[in-house]
Every structure is written in C-alpha cells, then in structure tokens.
Scaffold this motif. Structure first.
Motif, mmCIF file in Angstrom:
data_model
loop_
_atom_site.group_PDB
_atom_site.id
_atom_site.type_symbol
_atom_site.label_atom_id
_atom_site.label_comp_id
_atom_site.label_asym_id
_atom_site.label_seq_id
_atom_site.Cartn_x
_atom_site.Cartn_y
_atom_site.Cartn_z
ATOM 1 N N ASN A 127 7.145 11.993 6.417
ATOM 2 C CA ASN A 127 6.177 12.704 5.591
ATOM 3 C C ASN A 127 4.779 12.374 6.080
ATOM 4 O OD1 ASN A 127 4.878 14.092 3.520
ATOM 5 N ND2 ASN A 127 4.837 12.285 2.204
ATOM 6 N N ASP A 128 3.991 13.377 6.383
ATOM 7 C CA ASP A 128 2.635 13.143 6.856
ATOM 8 C C ASP A 128 1.580 13.698 5.909
ATOM 9 O OD1 ASP A 128 3.073 11.674 9.256
ATOM 10 O OD2 ASP A 128 3.890 13.483 10.163
ATOM 11 N N ASP A 129 1.952 13.932 4.660
ATOM 12 C CA ASP A 129 0.976 14.262 3.630
ATOM 13 C C ASP A 129 0.710 12.988 2.843
ATOM 14 O OD1 ASP A 129 -0.493 15.048 1.430
ATOM 15 O OD2 ASP A 129 0.639 16.891 1.099
ATOM 16 N N PRO A 130 -0.434 12.336 3.060
ATOM 17 C CA PRO A 130 -0.664 11.034 2.437
ATOM 18 C C PRO A 130 -0.675 11.072 0.920
ATOM 19 C CG PRO A 130 -2.698 11.881 3.372
ATOM 20 C CD PRO A 130 -1.595 12.782 3.841
ATOM 21 N N ARG A 131 -0.919 12.237 0.340
ATOM 22 C CA ARG A 131 -0.911 12.331 -1.124
ATOM 23 C C ARG A 131 0.495 12.235 -1.683
ATOM 24 N NH1 ARG A 131 -3.885 18.003 -1.087
ATOM 25 N NH2 ARG A 131 -2.196 18.187 0.434
ATOM 26 N N ASN A 166 -1.462 7.963 7.402
ATOM 27 C CA ASN A 166 -1.079 8.294 6.022
ATOM 28 C C ASN A 166 -1.887 7.548 4.962
ATOM 29 O OD1 ASN A 166 0.768 10.253 6.689
ATOM 30 N ND2 ASN A 166 2.506 9.278 5.702
ATOM 31 N N ALA A 167 -2.962 6.868 5.358
ATOM 32 C CA ALA A 167 -3.848 6.291 4.336
ATOM 33 C C ALA A 167 -4.570 7.427 3.618
ATOM 34 C CB ALA A 167 -4.844 5.337 4.976
ATOM 35 N N TRP A 168 -4.837 7.222 2.343
ATOM 36 C CA TRP A 168 -5.528 8.248 1.553
ATOM 37 C C TRP A 168 -6.360 7.569 0.485
ATOM 38 C CZ3 TRP A 168 -3.802 10.292 -3.569
ATOM 39 C CH2 TRP A 168 -4.628 11.347 -4.018
ATOM 40 N N ILE A 169 -7.628 7.950 0.378
ATOM 41 C CA ILE A 169 -8.492 7.440 -0.684
ATOM 42 C C ILE A 169 -8.248 8.285 -1.927
ATOM 43 C CG2 ILE A 169 -10.852 7.011 -1.423
ATOM 44 C CD1 ILE A 169 -11.603 6.580 1.485
ATOM 45 N N ALA A 170 -7.676 7.669 -2.913
ATOM 46 C CA ALA A 170 -7.221 8.376 -4.112
ATOM 47 C C ALA A 170 -8.360 9.159 -4.753
ATOM 48 C CB ALA A 170 -6.644 7.388 -5.118
ATOM 49 N N LYS A 209 -4.446 4.523 -1.037
ATOM 50 C CA LYS A 209 -2.991 4.528 -1.144
ATOM 51 C C LYS A 209 -2.424 4.056 0.195
ATOM 52 C CE LYS A 209 0.968 7.511 -2.170
ATOM 53 N NZ LYS A 209 1.382 8.915 -2.409
ATOM 54 N N HIS A 210 -1.672 2.959 0.149
ATOM 55 C CA HIS A 210 -1.109 2.349 1.354
ATOM 56 C C HIS A 210 0.307 2.886 1.565
ATOM 57 C CE1 HIS A 210 -4.105 -1.047 1.984
ATOM 58 N NE2 HIS A 210 -4.532 -0.418 0.903
ATOM 59 N N ASP A 211 0.502 3.543 2.692
ATOM 60 C CA ASP A 211 1.759 4.231 2.983
ATOM 61 C C ASP A 211 2.852 3.261 3.421
ATOM 62 O OD1 ASP A 211 3.412 6.602 3.719
ATOM 63 O OD2 ASP A 211 3.154 5.777 5.733
ATOM 64 N N GLY A 212 4.072 3.500 2.958
ATOM 65 C CA GLY A 212 5.219 2.682 3.361
ATOM 66 C C GLY A 212 6.239 3.441 4.178
ATOM 67 N N THR A 213 5.888 4.627 4.679
ATOM 68 C CA THR A 213 6.849 5.471 5.389
ATOM 69 C C THR A 213 7.128 4.970 6.802
ATOM 70 O OG1 THR A 213 5.963 7.361 4.160
ATOM 71 C CG2 THR A 213 7.379 7.845 6.044
ATOM 72 N N TYR A 214 6.070 4.507 7.486
ATOM 73 C CA TYR A 214 6.192 4.134 8.897
ATOM 74 C C TYR A 214 5.807 2.676 9.100
ATOM 75 C CZ TYR A 214 6.093 9.215 9.367
ATOM 76 O OH TYR A 214 6.355 10.555 9.226
ATOM 77 N N ASP A 215 6.428 2.028 10.113
ATOM 78 C CA ASP A 215 6.032 0.663 10.440
ATOM 79 C C ASP A 215 4.853 0.685 11.415
ATOM 80 O OD1 ASP A 215 6.998 0.970 13.078
ATOM 81 O OD2 ASP A 215 8.913 0.026 12.637
ATOM 82 N N SER A 216 4.392 -0.498 11.839
ATOM 83 C CA SER A 216 3.187 -0.577 12.656
ATOM 84 C C SER A 216 3.397 -0.066 14.074
ATOM 85 C CB SER A 216 2.659 -2.014 12.701
ATOM 86 O OG SER A 216 3.666 -2.894 13.136
ATOM 87 N N GLY A 217 4.651 0.144 14.476
ATOM 88 C CA GLY A 217 4.936 0.757 15.759
ATOM 89 C C GLY A 217 5.032 2.266 15.676
ATOM 90 N N GLY A 218 4.798 2.817 14.474
ATOM 91 C CA GLY A 218 4.882 4.256 14.266
ATOM 92 C C GLY A 218 6.284 4.763 14.021
#
Length: 292
Positions: A179-183, A211-215, A161-170
C-alpha cells in the motif's frame, strides 16, 4: 584499566575503551549507560563475546524485544530467540539466515510504527565484507536545534503517521498488504517533536520516509513539509559514519537518532547479531507534556 570515552563528532557518538562486555560489572555498566545517554551512540571495539554474553549485556539496558517481522520474516539467532540476525548469508537450502540482504537500508528509526517504540538497539559484528556495509547515524536533537524557529513552532504541533508496511530495505513485511497511500497504510501517530522520556531532551522523532504522512494535511502538502524536515534530519554535519571492524558493538538510542546502511558486494558476507530494548513509553510532545 579505567573506562574512558572519546566523542566521535560534535553532534553525537562516543567510543568507549576499558570495558570488556563479556564480564561487565554493574558499576561499569552504569558508567557506559551515562556515556550513552549523553552521546546517543556508543562504539565498543574489539569485543570477544558469545551470544549469551551479548544478550546479558543487552538485558542490562532493559527488557529485550523479539526480532521484528522483516521482509524475510523473523530471523533469530539459533537458541537465542531475543537476538536476531542481520545477514545476507544463505543456508544449504538457499534460504537467508537473516534479514535485510546486501542492499542499502534507507534512513529510519527502528519499529517506529509501534505505539511504544523500542528504546534502544544494538549491533555486534560477526562477519564483514571487504568493503561497504557502513552504518550511519543522525542526531535528531541536533536536527531540531538546526531548524529555524518558525518551522519548529509549526511542527511541534503536528504528528506523523509512521508506516509499518515496509522494512528499512524497502521490502514488504510478512503478512502486510502492499500500500502506497500513507493515509490508509498500517501505522501509528507520533508527535514530530517529542520529549525524550528518560532525559527530558527535546528531539525530532522520525521513522521511515516512505509512506510517512503528517496527519491532517493533504498528501502533497505533507510531502513538501516532510522533505523540508528530512533535509535538516540528514544534514552531513549531524551525522556519524561507522566503519565496522570485527568485534564491534554499537549501541544507539532509538528515540534520538535515525540510522541507515550502505550497500555492500552481493558476493561477500556480512553478518551482525542484533538486540533491541523494548519500548515502555507512549511518546509525548512538549505541548502535551506541558498540558499534563
């Protein structure tokens, strides 16, 4: 002058000489495009361009994407809504004219949280600091080839699951909730191993580590496996370091590479204009493709 290219590393990258992007012809573009497909990252130095010429060359690759919603919002080049600004320069009101500031940008793939991620991205250097701000690339096909067979057999059946909450600068993206729960975070599932749609090459496909998560896996197990995967994906022997010079244009394949950026002095200015080629493919694993 005939177009010629020189590989930069065994894993990825090539410099291209003998082409003026301001006046590139369709025949020249076809040669550049073939070199890019083989080497994943191409560097064209000493380009004297206008924004219109940079946009024209970008559009030869495919339909352009508007700027992403970074922590600083959407920052377009004035008069060119499909080009955007990566810069720490501020205007007279003290507001940033671009995104990502002067800090380090961690390893990532551009906008991998979309169902159809961008096919390619390109940067053109406009202002540079005296030191720092180098851009690094990593070959995902090479990372996959370096992984042991039992690990490949496992991950080719899994998705991240690819997170869209934060950009590459954090930075938190505009309109997103921290949100820091990747699920639970906003994002899209993509296979860990994909078939590059336009070349058939098998490659890892990774986004941001945060925030990456292996489903389907417990978070702690997912974290352990992700750490192992990232250790192969960022090995020094499959990376390329680009040290910028004014007039550089760098084009990379967004489905077969990751990239990151070094920090640079906060009291100096770094400005690059950027284009992105809109994605048109839902990514599929070799298993999904075989079953189709």
């Amino acid at each position: 002058m005939a177009i010629r290219h020189t590989p930069i590393t065994p894993a990825l990258g090539a410099t291209i000489e003998g082409v003026d992007l301001a006046e590139i012809t369709p025949a020249e573009f076809r040669q550049v495009h073939e070199i890019w497909k083989k080497h994943h990252v191409v560097v064209l130095r000493g380009q004297r361009l206008t924004n219109a010429q940079f946009e024209r060359f970008s559009a030869m690759i495919g339909e352009l994407d508007p700027p992403p919603n970074q922590g600083a919002g959407r920052k377009s080049v004035p008069g060119y809504p499909n080009l955007y600004v990566v810069s720490n320069r501020k205007n007279a009101q003290g507001e940033p004219i671009g995104a990502l500031g002067d800090g380090e940008a961690s390893w990532h793939t551009d906008m991998s949280y979309l169902e159809r991620p961008p096919l390619a991205s390109m940067l053109w250097s406009v202002e540079l600091p005296s030191t720092g701000g180098d851009t690094w690339f990593a070959s995902m096909p090479a990372a996959l080839r370096a992984m042991p067979a039992d690990l490949v057999a496992r991950v080719r059946r899994l998705a991240i699951k690819h997170d869209g909450t934060y950009d590459s600068g954090g930075n938190l993206r505009k309109g997103m909730v921290a949100n820091d729960d990747p699920r639970e975070s906003v994002g899209t599932l993509h296979p860990i191993v994909i078939v590059q749609p336009e070349t058939g090459e098998h490659t890892l496909y990774l986004g941001r580590r945060r925030n990456a998560w292996i489903a389907g896996l417990p978070v702690d197990e997912s974290e352990r496996l992700l750490n192992i995967i990232w250790s192969y994906a960022t090995m020094p022997e499959i990376t390329l370091r680009h040290q910028w010079k004014l007039g550089d244009v760098v084009l990379w394949n967004n489905l077969t590479t990751m990239h990151r950026r070094d920090a640079f002095p906060a009291d100096e200015v770094r400005t690059l204009h950027r284009s992105q080629i809109k994605g048109k493919y839902v990514l599929a694993s070799p298993i999904q493709q075989e079953a189709a």
